[in-house]
Every structure is written in C-alpha cells, then in structure tokens.
Scaffold this motif. Structure first.
Motif, mmCIF file in Angstrom:
data_model
loop_
_atom_site.group_PDB
_atom_site.id
_atom_site.type_symbol
_atom_site.label_atom_id
_atom_site.label_comp_id
_atom_site.label_asym_id
_atom_site.label_seq_id
_atom_site.Cartn_x
_atom_site.Cartn_y
_atom_site.Cartn_z
ATOM 1 N N LEU A 1 0.840 -1.203 0.000
ATOM 2 C CA LEU A 1 0.000 0.000 0.000
ATOM 3 C C LEU A 1 0.874 1.252 0.000
ATOM 4 C CD1 LEU A 1 -2.753 -1.053 2.584
ATOM 5 C CD2 LEU A 1 -3.122 -0.566 0.163
ATOM 6 N N LEU A 2 1.912 1.243 0.800
ATOM 7 C CA LEU A 2 2.824 2.385 0.869
ATOM 8 C C LEU A 2 3.619 2.560 -0.418
ATOM 9 C CD1 LEU A 2 4.342 2.298 4.481
ATOM 10 C CD2 LEU A 2 3.234 4.264 3.378
ATOM 11 N N LEU A 3 3.964 1.470 -1.070
ATOM 12 C CA LEU A 3 4.807 1.529 -2.267
ATOM 13 C C LEU A 3 4.033 1.825 -3.543
ATOM 14 C CD1 LEU A 3 7.128 -1.529 -1.527
ATOM 15 C CD2 LEU A 3 7.792 0.897 -1.516
ATOM 16 N N THR A 4 2.702 1.651 -3.521
ATOM 17 C CA THR A 4 1.905 1.851 -4.744
ATOM 18 C C THR A 4 0.841 2.921 -4.614
ATOM 19 O OG1 THR A 4 0.294 0.150 -4.106
ATOM 20 C CG2 THR A 4 2.215 -0.578 -5.381
ATOM 21 N N GLY A 5 0.438 3.251 -3.378
ATOM 22 C CA GLY A 5 -0.650 4.212 -3.204
ATOM 23 C C GLY A 5 -1.990 3.637 -3.618
ATOM 24 N N ALA A 6 -2.063 2.320 -3.817
ATOM 25 C CA ALA A 6 -3.311 1.694 -4.239
ATOM 26 C C ALA A 6 -4.308 1.675 -3.089
ATOM 27 C CB ALA A 6 -3.049 0.265 -4.723
ATOM 28 N N ARG A 7 -5.554 1.461 -3.431
ATOM 29 C CA ARG A 7 -6.581 1.324 -2.414
ATOM 30 C C ARG A 7 -6.456 -0.048 -1.764
ATOM 31 N NH1 ARG A 7 -8.951 3.931 -6.765
ATOM 32 N NH2 ARG A 7 -9.772 6.012 -6.298
ATOM 33 N N ARG A 8 -6.899 -0.113 -0.533
ATOM 34 C CA ARG A 8 -6.779 -1.359 0.225
ATOM 35 C C ARG A 8 -7.423 -2.535 -0.502
ATOM 36 N NH1 ARG A 8 -9.759 -2.406 6.092
ATOM 37 N NH2 ARG A 8 -9.817 -4.677 5.938
ATOM 38 N N GLY A 9 -8.633 -2.330 -1.022
ATOM 39 C CA GLY A 9 -9.323 -3.418 -1.706
ATOM 40 C C GLY A 9 -8.598 -3.891 -2.949
ATOM 41 N N GLU A 10 -7.926 -2.966 -3.643
ATOM 42 C CA GLU A 10 -7.179 -3.322 -4.854
ATOM 43 C C GLU A 10 -5.987 -4.215 -4.514
ATOM 44 O OE1 GLU A 10 -8.146 0.868 -7.246
ATOM 45 O OE2 GLU A 10 -6.185 0.525 -6.313
ATOM 46 N N VAL A 11 -5.301 -3.881 -3.427
ATOM 47 C CA VAL A 11 -4.134 -4.673 -3.027
ATOM 48 C C VAL A 11 -4.561 -6.045 -2.529
ATOM 49 C CG1 VAL A 11 -2.282 -4.851 -1.321
ATOM 50 C CG2 VAL A 11 -2.646 -2.698 -2.542
ATOM 51 N N GLN A 12 -5.568 -6.074 -1.674
ATOM 52 C CA GLN A 12 -5.990 -7.351 -1.102
ATOM 53 C C GLN A 12 -6.562 -8.304 -2.169
ATOM 54 O OE1 GLN A 12 -7.875 -5.152 2.549
ATOM 55 N NE2 GLN A 12 -7.827 -7.311 3.037
ATOM 56 N N ALA A 13 -7.183 -7.743 -3.202
ATOM 57 C CA ALA A 13 -7.783 -8.583 -4.245
ATOM 58 C C ALA A 13 -6.850 -8.773 -5.448
ATOM 59 C CB ALA A 13 -9.098 -7.965 -4.717
ATOM 60 N N ALA A 14 -5.620 -8.286 -5.356
ATOM 61 C CA ALA A 14 -4.682 -8.386 -6.477
ATOM 62 C C ALA A 14 -4.410 -9.850 -6.830
ATOM 63 C CB ALA A 14 -3.376 -7.677 -6.129
ATOM 64 N N LYS A 15 -4.398 -10.122 -8.146
ATOM 65 C CA LYS A 15 -4.118 -11.473 -8.634
ATOM 66 C C LYS A 15 -2.772 -11.467 -9.378
ATOM 67 C CE LYS A 15 -8.987 -12.764 -9.205
ATOM 68 N NZ LYS A 15 -10.012 -13.258 -10.175
ATOM 69 N N TRP A 16 -2.121 -12.607 -9.361
ATOM 70 C CA TRP A 16 -0.824 -12.708 -10.033
ATOM 71 C C TRP A 16 -0.938 -12.471 -11.532
ATOM 72 C CZ3 TRP A 16 3.194 -11.893 -7.406
ATOM 73 C CH2 TRP A 16 3.344 -12.353 -6.108
ATOM 74 N N GLU A 17 -2.072 -12.793 -12.110
ATOM 75 C CA GLU A 17 -2.246 -12.593 -13.551
ATOM 76 C C GLU A 17 -2.268 -11.117 -13.921
ATOM 77 O OE1 GLU A 17 -7.156 -12.729 -13.783
ATOM 78 O OE2 GLU A 17 -6.004 -14.530 -14.269
ATOM 79 N N GLN A 18 -2.504 -10.241 -12.934
ATOM 80 C CA GLN A 18 -2.549 -8.797 -13.194
ATOM 81 C C GLN A 18 -1.154 -8.166 -13.152
ATOM 82 O OE1 GLN A 18 -5.029 -7.358 -10.027
ATOM 83 N NE2 GLN A 18 -6.797 -8.612 -10.611
ATOM 84 N N ILE A 19 -0.194 -8.890 -12.599
ATOM 85 C CA ILE A 19 1.133 -8.308 -12.343
ATOM 86 C C ILE A 19 2.181 -8.899 -13.281
ATOM 87 C CG2 ILE A 19 2.947 -8.063 -10.611
ATOM 88 C CD1 ILE A 19 0.704 -8.112 -8.502
ATOM 89 N N ASP A 20 2.830 -8.016 -14.011
ATOM 90 C CA ASP A 20 3.918 -8.412 -14.913
ATOM 91 C C ASP A 20 5.231 -7.995 -14.259
ATOM 92 O OD1 ASP A 20 5.784 -8.785 -16.897
ATOM 93 O OD2 ASP A 20 4.529 -7.954 -18.493
ATOM 94 N N LEU A 21 5.862 -8.941 -13.602
ATOM 95 C CA LEU A 21 7.093 -8.625 -12.883
ATOM 96 C C LEU A 21 8.243 -8.286 -13.826
ATOM 97 C CD1 LEU A 21 6.945 -11.306 -10.036
ATOM 98 C CD2 LEU A 21 6.647 -8.829 -9.813
ATOM 99 N N ALA A 22 8.231 -8.870 -15.006
ATOM 100 C CA ALA A 22 9.314 -8.618 -15.964
ATOM 101 C C ALA A 22 9.341 -7.155 -16.395
ATOM 102 C CB ALA A 22 9.155 -9.528 -17.173
ATOM 103 N N SER A 23 8.178 -6.632 -16.729
ATOM 104 C CA SER A 23 8.107 -5.228 -17.162
ATOM 105 C C SER A 23 7.805 -4.283 -16.008
ATOM 106 C CB SER A 23 7.044 -5.069 -18.252
ATOM 107 O OG SER A 23 5.770 -5.463 -17.762
ATOM 108 N N GLY A 24 7.458 -4.854 -14.844
ATOM 109 C CA GLY A 24 7.177 -4.006 -13.681
ATOM 110 C C GLY A 24 5.903 -3.211 -13.821
#
Length: 410
Positions: free
Chosen positions: A230-253
C-alpha cells in the motif's frame, strides 16, 4: 340458516362437532357469526367484488365485538364494496406487502453484487447492525420520514459519519423501491446530514520510519506485506488485497488493475517501483505455482480482515491517540489504513511531481480529487525560493546587494 342475530342468540349457538359453522343474519345480507368447534365466535361478512370474486371478511370476535356494532360495521363495509372497495383484498395485500427486511434482501442480491467487495461488505454490515434492528418488520410502504430521521439521530449520538452513511444507503434502497413499485416516494430524502470534515492525514517521515520498523516485527507478515505494498503503490486497500498474479507483470514491472476492482470502474495500468517489484518477486517465489491471489485468504478467496494487524502495527510504532472505552482510557490508531494512500500521494507532491502525474498513479478520474495535494507541492517550491531569496539578500558575500523594498531606487 339465518335469523335476526342478537348477543344472546350469538352466545347460545351450539358448537359444531368439527370445523366451523356460520349462522347468517336476516337483516344484513352476508353478515353472520362463525362458530368453531373450539368455541371461537367471530362476526364475518360475505360479499362479492365488482370483478365477481367471492370474499369473506372477518369483522371481529366475541366478546370484543357486540352484535349491534358488528352489524353496523357490516353495513358500512357493504357501502364501500358497492363503490368498488375490496376490504379482504386490502387485508391480503397488506399481509403480502414487502417489508424493509425484504427490501434489504433484494438490495443485497441485486445491487450490492455490482459493487466492489469492500463496499458490499461495509453496506451489509451497516444494514445488519443498524437498518434491520430498527426497521426489519416495518412495511416498505409504511416507512416515514420520521422513522429515518429518528434512526439518523440515534446513530449520530455515537457515530455521526456512520449516521450519514446509513441515510445514504437507505436513500438508495428506497430509490430502488420506487423503481420496483414498492412505494411511490423516498422517505430518506431531506434528512439533515451531520457536518463532515474532509480528512487529510499523512504520515510524517518520522512516523514512516517507525511504522517501517514496526512492520518488520509484526507477527502476521502477510498483513505487513499488504501494508508495505500500500505504501509503495498508493493503491486502495481493496485493490491490493484482491490483487491477482495474472494482473502483475514482474518482468516489465507493471500492475494492470481490471475495471471490476477499481473505484473508477476502468482499467488502471501503473508502473511498479523497484522496491515494489522486489517485494512482489519474493512473494511470487514463496507462493504455490497455482496461486491466484497475491495475498490468499482462507479457502479460495483473498485476505480480507487486517484491522487488528493495523492496530498492532500502529501501537508498536506509536501512531496512536487516546479514546474513552467504558470509562477507561484506551489507545487506537491515529491513522487509518487508507491514510497510507494519502501518504504516498503526499510524498509525490512534496517531491514536486505534477498533479496529472499523481492522479495517473493513484487512478483518479477527476482532477479535483488530486487537487487536494496541491498545497503540498508548494512546500519544496517555497523552500527553493526561500533559499534563493536568502542568497540574493545575504550581506558580506562579496556580491552587490540589491534592495528589495518598494521605495528603493536604482
């Protein structure tokens, strides 16, 4: 069987062996007394509606009703029936009329399913704890302005902001009740809301340092990682807690949030900082190969409750304030979880980044939402201009000092 009914006759009618038996009055057609095998005696009126339906209406029971008043009531009802009324139909409609409990149930099934999980969860808690205890069995059509106003005043004594939220939810519910033709007006309209002050709480650099240290000691490290992200992204709590791995591209960040999870209901694509990528990479390495959520909860869902962990972290970091609970002094967090989002935005603003950039990172759909951080952008600029002014007006630095007074001459 019919005869001129009197109290004496009514009370002496024999009981049937089973079921019930009706004895009709020979003065008012359809008016009679029903006697059951159990000894109950009730005055009734048989009639036919204009559409041809046969009805039986119960006027009242003996000894609460005397025969004379019951006969007069039957006459009055017959006059109403002659002009199109249907007394028994009205009773049946009243019995079948929707209650506030029915309205809450349909509201949750048809409206809250379209809301974000966190919003739906908060609304359901509000309905369960405040709306249903006060209005559960009341007919939707019978709820009045005074009922809503009274509930608002009651909640306002201890939780003024929650009282406003309750009225807002009720207003939406009764708005839908009008759409569903359960009533014709909205009794929640016109309730005077409590004054609310917009809260802008940011963690200071010192508080950030203490919180960071407290998170390393927090027993529940999954919750600690949620707070870190939350501190590193400024995202809303619900967005972070419901985040799925398919939404995150670690290679491109890049974190691509689908519209279904964002407040603005549109896809939000944001870059991840190096520390955020390091954190997520570590979590991915520890996660199961088939993991769906970044922060899995029990079963197949994601992590939901983190309030107790937030309290523990704030107490450990000294980010607390006092409150009175049952005549005893207790401490509670002086910052909310959502204030981590405010803190992220304040850091960006204080670094001199533009409002459009800040809004894009936070996912704001309206520039006015981001504008609340505009005053923070002035801080580094003011420091810079003060430094320049100090240099220009300094004496003894070997430079010619230019007077800055209005009446100075060249």
């Amino acid at each position: 069987m019919s005869l001129k009914l009197t109290d004496t006759i009514v009370d002496k009618l024999p009981l049937p062996s089973t079921g019930n038996k009706i004895t009709y009055d020979d003065d008012v057609k359809g008016f009679g007394i029903r006697v059951t095998a159990g000894g109950a005696r009730s005055f009734i009126l048989n009639y036919r509606t204009r559409s041809g339906l046969e009805r039986r209406y119960t006027i009242g029971s003996r000894p609460d009703w005397k025969t004379g008043p019951a006969r007069e009531e039957a006459k009055s009802l017959k006059k109403q029936i002659d002009v199109g009324a249907d007394p028994m139909g009205e009773v049946s409609a009243a019995r079948e009329a929707k209650t506030v409990a029915d309205l809450c149930d349909r509201f949750e099934k048809e409206h809250l399913t379209k809301k974000r999980d966190s919003t739906a969860r908060d609304y359901k808690a509000l309905i369960k704890n405040h709306v249903l205890p006060a209005l559960r069995n009341k007919k939707v059509a019978d709820v009045e302005f005074t009922d809503i106003d009274g509930l608002h005043r009651k909640i306002s004594k201890t939780a003024p902001y929650l009282a406003n939220r309750t009225v807002a939810v009720l207003s939406k519910m009764f708005g839908l009740a009008i759409k569903w033709r359960w009533r014709t007006d909205n009794p929640a309209k016109g309730i005077e809301r409590n004054d609310e002050q917009k809260r802008h709480r940011y963690l200071s650099p010192a508080e950030l340092l203490k919180l960071t240290e407290a998170l390393t000691r927090l027993e529940d490290q999954q919750a600690a990682n949620i707070f870190r992200l939350l501190l590193l992204t400024g995202a809303r709590r619900g967005e972070v807690q419901a985040a799925k791995w398919e939404q995150i591209d670690l290679a491109s960040g890049v974190w691509t949030k689908p519209g279904a999870t964002t407040k603005q209901k549109t896809m939000h694509r944001v870059p991840l900082s190096a520390p955020a990528r390091v954190l997520l990479t570590a979590l991915r390495e520890k996660a199961k190969d088939d993991a769906v959520y970044v922060f899995p909860g029990r079963g197949s869902d994601h992590r939901v409750e983190i309030k107790n962990e937030w309290r523990d972290a704030c107490v450990a970091a000294g980010i607390v304030e006092s409150e009175i609970v049952k005549d005893k002094v207790a401490v509670k967090p002086s910052a909310r979880i959502h204030d981590l989002r405010h803190t992220y935005a304040s850091v960006l603003a204080s670094a001199g980044l533009s409002l459009p950039i800040i809004g894009a990172l936070l996912g704001h759909s309206q520039p006015a939402t981001t504008a609340r951080y505009a005053h923070l952008m002035d801080d580094p600029l003011r420091q810079a201009t003060e430094r320049a002014a100090a240099i220009v007006t300094a004496k003894g630095n070997g430079a010619e000092v230019v007077p800055l007074h209005a009446d100075s001459k060249p």
